[in-house]
Design a protein around this motif. Structure first.
Motif, PDB file in Angstrom:
ATOM      1  N   GLY A 196     -17.225  36.910  44.237  1.00  0.00           N
ATOM      2  CA  GLY A 196     -17.950  37.435  43.385  1.00  0.00           C
ATOM      3  C   GLY A 196     -17.483  38.750  42.462  1.00  0.00           C
ATOM      4  O   GLY A 196     -16.612  39.025  42.556  1.00  0.00           O
ATOM      5  N   CYS A 197     -19.083  39.072  41.987  1.00  0.00           N
ATOM      6  CA  CYS A 197     -17.886  40.021  40.952  1.00  0.00           C
ATOM      7  C   CYS A 197     -19.477  41.081  40.094  1.00  0.00           C
ATOM      8  O   CYS A 197     -20.611  39.901  40.008  1.00  0.00           O
ATOM      9  N   VAL A 198     -19.706  41.817  39.425  1.00  0.00           N
ATOM     10  CA  VAL A 198     -20.461  42.529  38.692  1.00  0.00           C
ATOM     11  C   VAL A 198     -19.884  43.214  37.985  1.00  0.00           C
ATOM     12  O   VAL A 198     -18.609  44.028  38.073  1.00  0.00           O
ATOM     13  N   ALA A 199     -20.776  43.779  36.982  1.00  0.00           N
ATOM     14  CA  ALA A 199     -19.578  44.945  35.533  1.00  0.00           C
ATOM     15  C   ALA A 199     -20.653  45.461  35.522  1.00  0.00           C
ATOM     16  O   ALA A 199     -22.110  45.230  36.129  1.00  0.00           O
ATOM     17  N   LEU A 206     -15.611  35.595  36.235  1.00  0.00           N
ATOM     18  CA  LEU A 206     -16.154  35.507  34.446  1.00  0.00           C
ATOM     19  C   LEU A 206     -16.846  34.241  34.089  1.00  0.00           C
ATOM     20  O   LEU A 206     -17.448  33.317  33.539  1.00  0.00           O
ATOM     21  N   HIS A 207     -15.351  33.196  34.454  1.00  0.00           N
ATOM     22  CA  HIS A 207     -15.821  32.137  32.999  1.00  0.00           C
ATOM     23  C   HIS A 207     -16.807  30.958  34.420  1.00  0.00           C
ATOM     24  O   HIS A 207     -17.483  30.585  33.797  1.00  0.00           O
ATOM     25  N   ASP A 235     -18.388  37.526  26.412  1.00  0.00           N
ATOM     26  CA  ASP A 235     -16.806  38.471  26.978  1.00  0.00           C
ATOM     27  C   ASP A 235     -15.299  37.762  26.743  1.00  0.00           C
ATOM     28  O   ASP A 235     -14.788  36.802  27.230  1.00  0.00           O
ATOM     29  N   LYS A 236     -14.355  37.984  25.709  1.00  0.00           N
ATOM     30  CA  LYS A 236     -13.405  37.637  25.269  1.00  0.00           C
ATOM     31  C   LYS A 236     -12.569  39.234  26.546  1.00  0.00           C
ATOM     32  O   LYS A 236     -12.867  39.852  27.360  1.00  0.00           O
ATOM     33  N   ARG A 252     -22.966  40.638  34.496  1.00  0.00           N
ATOM     34  CA  ARG A 252     -22.232  39.668  34.785  1.00  0.00           C
ATOM     35  C   ARG A 252     -22.904  39.358  36.506  1.00  0.00           C
ATOM     36  O   ARG A 252     -21.238  39.086  37.027  1.00  0.00           O
ATOM     37  N   LEU A 253     -23.373  39.860  36.847  1.00  0.00           N
ATOM     38  CA  LEU A 253     -23.953  39.528  39.067  1.00  0.00           C
ATOM     39  C   LEU A 253     -23.066  37.992  38.981  1.00  0.00           C
ATOM     40  O   LEU A 253     -24.366  37.294  38.855  1.00  0.00           O
ATOM     41  N   TYR A 254     -22.399  37.584  39.670  1.00  0.00           N
ATOM     42  CA  TYR A 254     -22.264  35.894  40.147  1.00  0.00           C
ATOM     43  C   TYR A 254     -22.046  36.249  41.181  1.00  0.00           C
ATOM     44  O   TYR A 254     -20.556  37.072  41.978  1.00  0.00           O
TER      45      TYR A 254
END
Length: 303
Positions: free
Chosen positions: A211-214, A171-172, A184-185, A229-231
């Motif tokens: 990779g990530c997605v939410a 995320l960072h 996001d916290k 947050r697709l990365y």
């Protein structure tokens, strides 16, 4: 033509692979003139499936995915377009490409093919015990991993139950890469993971989180959630990881009764926008107050 000398151990292995090929092509009915005894040859059916799974896919990407000769693919596409199963549409990102989509007739044909294929495999698996089915699936995964080669470790998609360091690091990295202002916290990420019709997925290439997605439930729109947050790390791109993450997200959304997936982006993220367009996301009206967003899209998942 000069023939190569093949050593006995390899010759036996070649024979075993060829023998298995003969077995499964007959077992799955792949030698029949028409796939599943329907209206299409196997390659035609596979093309329709790929366009269904990836709306607005281009002919060049189809050629790469299916490893087909360009001329042969062109003839097949022309035939499917003539039969009013496919149509070409204008690309918003590349005027040289004409992405492909299914027509209403094509969608009905794919629905029939999917149903017939599911029934065929159901009949095969129904003859096996639970343990044998698990062993079969593990063997299939192992075969795929081996044939793809050791240079490309298998991609795993994991839905998180708790925020971990790998998720926070991704995320960072995402925030810095796209200059996100509203970040996001830790607590809000965990709340998202726990909330109904929401979640977060990580992609692992081997043992590395790459990779990530939410997915976040939208309170303002009925039966809708939002993709966030697709990365994918630059070093891991080229492995279709973004698509695998979105596959997991969309499948989960469907299981939760979600009919629409919304997302926001901005014009400079052309690669991400192209992925969304290929998967059937279309422009829509602004639905939130994100000050950075300049483009809003949504995709209908079905009731």
């Amino acid at each position: 033509m000069e023939t190569r000398s093949i050593q006995p151990p390899i010759a036996q292995q070649i024979f075993a692979v060829r023998e298995f090929n003969r077995f499964y092509t007959a077992k799955l009915g792949l030698l029949r003139r028409k796939h599943l005894d329907g209206a299409f040859a196997l390659t035609e059916a596979r093309i329709l499936y790929e366009v269904s799974a990836n709306p607005k896919v281009t002919a060049s990407l189809l050629q790469e995915t299916l490893e087909l000769d360009a001329g042969y693919l062109s003839r097949l596409l022309a035939g499917l377009i003539r039969r009013k199963l496919l149509r070409r549409v204008a690309s918003k990102t590349d005027a040289r490409e004409k992405p492909l989509v299914l027509t209403a007739t094509g969608e009905k044909a794919v629905a029939r093919l999917n149903q017939q294929s599911s029934e065929q495999i159901h009949d095969l698996l129904g003859k096996l015990s639970t343990a044998d089915r698990d062993a079969l699936l593990a063997s299939l995964a192992n075969i795929r991993s081996l044939l793809e080669g050791q240079r490309k470790p298998p991609v795993r998609i994991v839905r998180l139950s708790k925020v971990d360091d790998a998720a926070l690091a991704l995320l960072h990295e995402y925030y810095e890469a796209v200059h996100v202002v509203q970040r996001d916290k830790l607590g809000s990420v965990q709340k998202l993971i726990d909330a109904p019709a929401s979640g977060m997925w990580l992609a692992y290439l081997g043992d590395e989180a790459v990779g990530c997605v939410a997915l976040r439930k939208l309170a303002s729109v009925s039966r809708a959630s939002e993709c966030k947050r697709l990365y994918v790390k630059p070093s891991a791109r080229g492995n279709h990881i973004a698509d695998l993450l979105l596959d997991a997200l969309e499948a989960f959304a469907r299981s939760q009764g979600i009919e629409w997936i919304y997302l926001d982006s901005y014009d400079d993220l052309k690669a991400a926008i192209a992925i969304y367009e290929k998967r059937g996301y279309e422009p829509c009206e602004r639905y939130n107050d994100n000050p950075q967003a300049t483009l809003f899209m949504r995709k209908y998942l079905g009731a």
